[in-house]
Design a protein around this motif. Structure first.
Motif, PDB file in Angstrom:
ATOM      1  N   ARG A  48       0.838  -1.208   0.000  1.00  0.00           N
ATOM      2  CA  ARG A  48       0.000   0.000   0.000  1.00  0.00           C
ATOM      3  C   ARG A  48       0.873   1.259   0.000  1.00  0.00           C
ATOM      4  O   ARG A  48       0.518   2.261  -0.625  1.00  0.00           O
ATOM      5  N   VAL A  49       1.985   1.208   0.670  1.00  0.00           N
ATOM      6  CA  VAL A  49       2.897   2.354   0.649  1.00  0.00           C
ATOM      7  C   VAL A  49       3.441   2.561  -0.759  1.00  0.00           C
ATOM      8  O   VAL A  49       3.496   3.701  -1.267  1.00  0.00           O
ATOM      9  N   GLN A  50       3.830   1.486  -1.426  1.00  0.00           N
ATOM     10  CA  GLN A  50       4.329   1.604  -2.790  1.00  0.00           C
ATOM     11  C   GLN A  50       3.251   2.143  -3.732  1.00  0.00           C
ATOM     12  O   GLN A  50       3.541   2.975  -4.617  1.00  0.00           O
ATOM     13  N   GLN A  51       2.020   1.697  -3.567  1.00  0.00           N
ATOM     14  CA  GLN A  51       0.915   2.183  -4.396  1.00  0.00           C
ATOM     15  C   GLN A  51       0.696   3.678  -4.162  1.00  0.00           C
ATOM     16  O   GLN A  51       0.487   4.443  -5.115  1.00  0.00           O
ATOM     17  N   ALA A  52       0.739   4.121  -2.926  1.00  0.00           N
ATOM     18  CA  ALA A  52       0.549   5.539  -2.628  1.00  0.00           C
ATOM     19  C   ALA A  52       1.694   6.369  -3.172  1.00  0.00           C
ATOM     20  O   ALA A  52       1.489   7.501  -3.643  1.00  0.00           O
ATOM     21  N   GLU A  53       2.909   5.848  -3.143  1.00  0.00           N
ATOM     22  CA  GLU A  53       4.047   6.578  -3.703  1.00  0.00           C
ATOM     23  C   GLU A  53       3.904   6.754  -5.215  1.00  0.00           C
ATOM     24  O   GLU A  53       4.219   7.825  -5.764  1.00  0.00           O
ATOM     25  N   ALA A  54       3.406   5.715  -5.903  1.00  0.00           N
ATOM     26  CA  ALA A  54       3.211   5.820  -7.360  1.00  0.00           C
ATOM     27  C   ALA A  54       2.131   6.843  -7.692  1.00  0.00           C
ATOM     28  O   ALA A  54       2.274   7.642  -8.640  1.00  0.00           O
ATOM     29  N   ALA A  55       1.039   6.855  -6.942  1.00  0.00           N
ATOM     30  CA  ALA A  55      -0.032   7.826  -7.183  1.00  0.00           C
ATOM     31  C   ALA A  55       0.456   9.241  -6.923  1.00  0.00           C
ATOM     32  O   ALA A  55       0.085  10.189  -7.640  1.00  0.00           O
ATOM     33  N   LEU A  56       1.304   9.417  -5.935  1.00  0.00           N
ATOM     34  CA  LEU A  56       1.850  10.737  -5.648  1.00  0.00           C
ATOM     35  C   LEU A  56       2.753  11.208  -6.787  1.00  0.00           C
ATOM     36  O   LEU A  56       2.695  12.379  -7.204  1.00  0.00           O
ATOM     37  N   ALA A  57       3.579  10.302  -7.283  1.00  0.00           N
ATOM     38  CA  ALA A  57       4.459  10.674  -8.379  1.00  0.00           C
ATOM     39  C   ALA A  57       3.656  11.083  -9.612  1.00  0.00           C
ATOM     40  O   ALA A  57       4.013  12.040 -10.322  1.00  0.00           O
ATOM     41  N   GLN A  58       2.554  10.372  -9.875  1.00  0.00           N
ATOM     42  CA  GLN A  58       1.697  10.716 -11.014  1.00  0.00           C
ATOM     43  C   GLN A  58       1.074  12.099 -10.837  1.00  0.00           C
ATOM     44  O   GLN A  58       1.021  12.902 -11.789  1.00  0.00           O
ATOM     45  N   ALA A  59       0.619  12.404  -9.653  1.00  0.00           N
ATOM     46  CA  ALA A  59       0.005  13.705  -9.394  1.00  0.00           C
ATOM     47  C   ALA A  59       1.021  14.828  -9.530  1.00  0.00           C
ATOM     48  O   ALA A  59       0.706  15.909 -10.029  1.00  0.00           O
ATOM     49  N   ARG A  60       2.246  14.586  -9.140  1.00  0.00           N
ATOM     50  CA  ARG A  60       3.275  15.608  -9.282  1.00  0.00           C
ATOM     51  C   ARG A  60       3.597  15.839 -10.763  1.00  0.00           C
ATOM     52  O   ARG A  60       3.814  16.982 -11.196  1.00  0.00           O
ATOM     53  N   ALA A  61       3.643  14.754 -11.527  1.00  0.00           N
ATOM     54  CA  ALA A  61       3.953  14.899 -12.948  1.00  0.00           C
ATOM     55  C   ALA A  61       2.884  15.707 -13.680  1.00  0.00           C
ATOM     56  O   ALA A  61       3.203  16.484 -14.601  1.00  0.00           O
ATOM     57  N   ARG A  62       1.635  15.576 -13.325  1.00  0.00           N
ATOM     58  CA  ARG A  62       0.563  16.316 -13.978  1.00  0.00           C
ATOM     59  C   ARG A  62       0.652  17.813 -13.686  1.00  0.00           C
ATOM     60  O   ARG A  62       0.067  18.620 -14.390  1.00  0.00           O
ATOM     61  N   LEU A  63       1.403  18.169 -12.673  1.00  0.00           N
ATOM     62  CA  LEU A  63       1.620  19.588 -12.374  1.00  0.00           C
ATOM     63  C   LEU A  63       2.959  20.080 -12.891  1.00  0.00           C
ATOM     64  O   LEU A  63       3.370  21.217 -12.616  1.00  0.00           O
ATOM     65  N   GLY A  64       3.663  19.221 -13.602  1.00  0.00           N
ATOM     66  CA  GLY A  64       4.950  19.621 -14.145  1.00  0.00           C
ATOM     67  C   GLY A  64       6.082  19.534 -13.151  1.00  0.00           C
ATOM     68  O   GLY A  64       7.139  20.156 -13.377  1.00  0.00           O
ATOM     69  N   LEU A  65       5.904  18.784 -12.064  1.00  0.00           N
ATOM     70  CA  LEU A  65       6.946  18.619 -11.056  1.00  0.00           C
ATOM     71  C   LEU A  65       7.660  17.290 -11.253  1.00  0.00           C
ATOM     72  O   LEU A  65       7.125  16.360 -11.866  1.00  0.00           O
ATOM     73  N   SER A  66       8.859  17.181 -10.706  1.00  0.00           N
ATOM     74  CA  SER A  66       9.581  15.904 -10.768  1.00  0.00           C
ATOM     75  C   SER A  66       8.857  14.872  -9.911  1.00  0.00           C
ATOM     76  O   SER A  66       8.349  15.190  -8.833  1.00  0.00           O
ATOM     77  N   PRO A  67       8.780  13.612 -10.357  1.00  0.00           N
ATOM     78  CA  PRO A  67       7.999  12.599  -9.632  1.00  0.00           C
ATOM     79  C   PRO A  67       8.488  12.309  -8.217  1.00  0.00           C
ATOM     80  O   PRO A  67       7.694  11.970  -7.343  1.00  0.00           O
ATOM     81  N   ASP A  68       9.782  12.431  -7.977  1.00  0.00           N
ATOM     82  CA  ASP A  68      10.330  12.018  -6.678  1.00  0.00           C
ATOM     83  C   ASP A  68      10.691  13.200  -5.783  1.00  0.00           C
ATOM     84  O   ASP A  68      11.441  13.050  -4.826  1.00  0.00           O
ATOM     85  N   GLY A  69      10.207  14.381  -6.053  1.00  0.00           N
ATOM     86  CA  GLY A  69      10.515  15.524  -5.209  1.00  0.00           C
ATOM     87  C   GLY A  69       9.671  15.543  -3.947  1.00  0.00           C
ATOM     88  O   GLY A  69       8.696  14.799  -3.795  1.00  0.00           O
ATOM     89  N   SER A  70      10.033  16.435  -3.062  1.00  0.00           N
ATOM     90  CA  SER A  70       9.295  16.590  -1.804  1.00  0.00           C
ATOM     91  C   SER A  70       8.602  17.942  -1.699  1.00  0.00           C
ATOM     92  O   SER A  70       7.771  18.138  -0.804  1.00  0.00           O
ATOM     93  N   ASP A  71       8.944  18.878  -2.608  1.00  0.00           N
ATOM     94  CA  ASP A  71       8.328  20.210  -2.583  1.00  0.00           C
ATOM     95  C   ASP A  71       7.147  20.228  -3.556  1.00  0.00           C
ATOM     96  O   ASP A  71       7.332  20.058  -4.767  1.00  0.00           O
TER      97      ASP A  71
END
Length: 425
Positions: A132-155
């Motif tokens: 579940r943690v891995q699934q949530a990390e992938a969804a977060l990376a996707q949401a960041r990419a749709r905003l033009g952010l790097s997938p693995d950033g924290s800001d």
């Protein structure tokens, strides 16, 4: 070898014994007389004035005084008290359960185990929660990419006007505005018809609406990014919640789950009790209730334990019970491990610290067959006296009757006997 005397002498012996005067009889009689004379001689020797070898007299005929430690009976302030019966209870009791469902992988404590606050007591299988943690990390990376952010950033901060969607809508809006303005000037000059101006104005309004939609889309994506971030945090928290930790110092009272058992959220694992300090719960009669105050000291004794334990009144009931006319009180009693919750105790609440009593050290009292006594020193002799005892402290005992202040008592008398000469130290 025994030789028989002549007949005439045997006849005289026969006359003495009063038996027939046959030769054989006379010889036998003389042997009996010899045995009687030997026994009489031995008996006389036992009754002689010679001392026995096992009872040799002492050189001076007097025993030396026994060296003993002594102390004078004194008065000490022990206060006026109210004696009540009470029960010891655990200070806190909590059922520790699971926050998340899962199969129990391990449990590190059992009945009677001593635990510390923050100590791990059980753990669930973690594989499902790691996924579940891995699934949530992938969804977060996707949401960041749709905003033009790097997938693995924290800001997660982003300016909406700098996103590609908004910039595209802004360019269309600017172009539509220019066309509308140009058409308006041409209409004023009579070059184009009014219909073309209306068409340009409609295109501008559509572009403006799309620009506003793009801004809202970016805000929606920002909100989705925040949601994905929260879902990741929740997944990590659930993974951490597969461990169960002790919320306080205490002792395991009961284990309620076993390894391999599937537990629902909130299912109990262990019962934990805090036993230091303990709560003393007692009821004070109404006639004594007016003397009870918060902060007063309490001396607690338990049957079978010679020690006394000091506590303090911490909580008072605001009312007196109408059923039995008593005031409920609670005291905190520090526990060194000797006391147990549920024990029936005798408690003495000290209401006046200035009151004094006659006391002796605890090691001066002798108890035999239910009788309390002490040994005092009078004129260099040990004298045994029965006493009546009262309250007891850690190293003192109250004496209500039997001895007076100033008398000298023997400490650790052991096998000292009454009447024996003693010398105090």
């Amino acid at each position: 070898m025994l030789n028989c005397a002549p007949f005439s002498e045997a006849a005289r012996i026969d006359m003495f014994l009063g038996s027939p005067s046959s030769p054989s009889t006379i010889c036998t009689s003389r042997a009996a007389i010899a045995l009687l004379l030997a026994f009489a001689f031995f008996n006389a020797a036992c009754k002689s004035d010679y001392p026995s070898s096992s009872k040799a007299a002492s050189p001076d005929g007097k025993s030396q005084p026994r060296q003993v430690k002594t102390v004078k009976v004194s008065e000490m302030p022990i206060g006026e008290t109210v004696t009540v019966n009470g029960t010891l209870a655990a200070y806190d009791r909590v059922t520790v359960g699971m926050k998340v469902p899962g199969r129990l992988q391990s449990i590190t404590v059992d009945f009677g185990s001593v635990v510390r606050k923050g100590q791990s007591v059980a753990q669930l299988e973690q594989q499902d929660y790691k996924l579940r943690v891995q699934q949530a990390e992938a969804a977060l990376a996707q949401a960041r990419a749709r905003l033009g952010l790097s997938p693995d950033g924290s800001d997660d901060r982003v300016a909406a006007e700098q996103t590609g969607t908004v910039r595209q809508a802004k360019a269309v809006l600017d172009d539509s505005k220019l066309k509308r303005d140009r058409a308006a000037k041409l209409v004023e000059q009579g070059v184009v018809s009014r219909a073309e101006l209306d068409t340009a104005d409609s295109d501008y309004k559509v572009a403006l609406s799309r620009y506003q939609d793009s801004l809202e889309e970016i805000r929606n994506r920002q909100g989705l990014l925040a949601q994905r971030r929260s879902e990741l945090s929740l997944a990590k928290q659930q993974l951490a919640d597969t461990f169960v930790y002790a919320p306080m110092d205490g002792v395991i009272q009961e284990k309620k789950a076993s390894v391999g058992e599937y537990l629902a959220a909130g299912a109990p694992v262990v019962d934990l009790v805090r036993i230091n300090p303990l709560r003393l719960r007692a009821e004070v009669p109404e006639r004594e209730a007016h003397n009870i105050r918060n902060g007063q000291s309490v001396r607690v004794t338990v049957d079978g334990d010679p020690n006394s334990y000091l506590g303090y009144i911490k909580r008072l009931s605001p009312t007196i019970s109408e059923q039995n006319r008593v005031l409920a009180v609670e005291a905190d009693v520090p526990n060194n491990g000797s006391l147990r919750p549920g024990a029936f105790v005798k408690a003495e609440i000290v209401t006046n610290q200035t009151n004094t009593a006659v006391t002796i050290p605890s090691n001066a009292l002798i108890t035999f067959a239910g009788i309390d006594k002490v040994i005092v020193v009078e004129n260099g002799k040990a004298v045994e006296k029965a006493v009546t005892t009262g309250r007891r402290g850690p190293d003192w005992i109250e004496i209500k009757a039997g001895i007076n202040v100033g008398e000298v008592v023997v400490l650790d008398p052991g096998n000292l006997q009454s009447g024996q000469s003693v010398a105090g130290q």
